[in-house]
Motif scaffolding. Sequence first.
Motif, short mmCIF file in Angstrom:
data_model
loop_
_atom_site.label_atom_id
_atom_site.label_comp_id
_atom_site.label_asym_id
_atom_site.label_seq_id
_atom_site.Cartn_x
_atom_site.Cartn_y
_atom_site.Cartn_z
N ILE A 114 78.05 -0.68 82.60
CA ILE A 114 79.19 0.15 82.22
C ILE A 114 79.61 -0.24 80.81
O ILE A 114 79.77 -1.42 80.51
N THR B 194 89.77 6.84 81.25
CA THR B 194 88.96 8.01 81.59
C THR B 194 87.56 7.55 82.01
O THR B 194 87.22 6.39 81.85
N GLY B 195 86.76 8.49 82.50
CA GLY B 195 85.38 8.17 82.85
C GLY B 195 85.16 8.02 84.34
O GLY B 195 84.39 7.18 84.78
N LEU B 196 85.85 8.81 85.14
CA LEU B 196 85.73 8.83 86.59
C LEU B 196 86.13 7.52 87.25
O LEU B 196 85.40 6.95 88.05
N ASN C 79 87.60 4.50 77.81
CA ASN C 79 86.62 5.35 78.46
C ASN C 79 85.57 4.47 79.12
O ASN C 79 85.05 3.54 78.50
N LEU C 80 85.26 4.76 80.37
CA LEU C 80 84.25 4.02 81.11
C LEU C 80 82.99 4.88 81.19
O LEU C 80 82.98 5.91 81.85
N ALA C 81 81.96 4.47 80.46
CA ALA C 81 80.73 5.27 80.37
C ALA C 81 79.60 4.59 81.13
O ALA C 81 79.54 3.35 81.15
N PRO C 82 78.73 5.34 81.74
CA PRO C 82 78.64 6.80 81.74
C PRO C 82 79.69 7.45 82.64
O PRO C 82 80.00 6.92 83.71
N ALA C 83 80.21 8.56 82.18
CA ALA C 83 81.30 9.24 82.88
C ALA C 83 80.85 9.88 84.19
O ALA C 83 81.67 10.17 85.04
N SER C 84 79.56 10.08 84.37
CA SER C 84 79.05 10.76 85.56
C SER C 84 79.01 9.87 86.80
O SER C 84 78.79 10.35 87.90
N LYS D 125 83.43 4.90 89.20
CA LYS D 125 83.64 3.45 89.07
C LYS D 125 84.64 3.01 90.11
O LYS D 125 85.71 3.58 90.23
#
Length: 178
Positions: free
Chosen positions: A32, A48-50, A81-86, A89
């Motif tokens: 992440i 953000t980022g699910l 932002n926590l990536a990947p957003a898909s 988490k």
Amino acid sequence: MLLFQVSTPYIPIMSTTTIKSAIPYGFTSQEITVEGDTNQGLPSFTITGLPSRTIEESRERIRSAIRNSGFIFPRRKIIINLAPASIAKTGASLDLPIALSILTLSEQLLTSDTTNRMFAGELALDGQIRPVRGIISIIECAIRKKYKEIIIPAESATQASLIANKIRIIPVHNLREL
């Protein structure tokens, strides 16, 4: 007729940072990227980022941990932002990397202190770092991604010693030790 004095144009102050972490994901783990951004505006703190409900609630834990550790929580607009957003988490293992992103954005921590390192840990309100679920898979992710070091909760050091020969593991007790 109104006359306006010409002054320097408004240039927003913007800063970004990137901190690496991982979360347990199925039988393995997922890297992440915790991206932080700060700029002028009404003070706010958005993730953000699910993020799951646990991560949404981490905002208050992080704010308290930073203040109670002797640092200053910036009075600016902060976006994490926590990536990947898909990927959804879950868990509290991203508390520490989010806090470090804020401390780096506010220049209380140097960017060089977080380069080539991965971080995982839950924060207590007083700044103590608590163990997290799936620490072995998180460390395995750091090894797979070729990080030189991983910073983990001190209480997880015994468990982490099972694979310590492949990466430098740095156990920490609280936010001040970083």
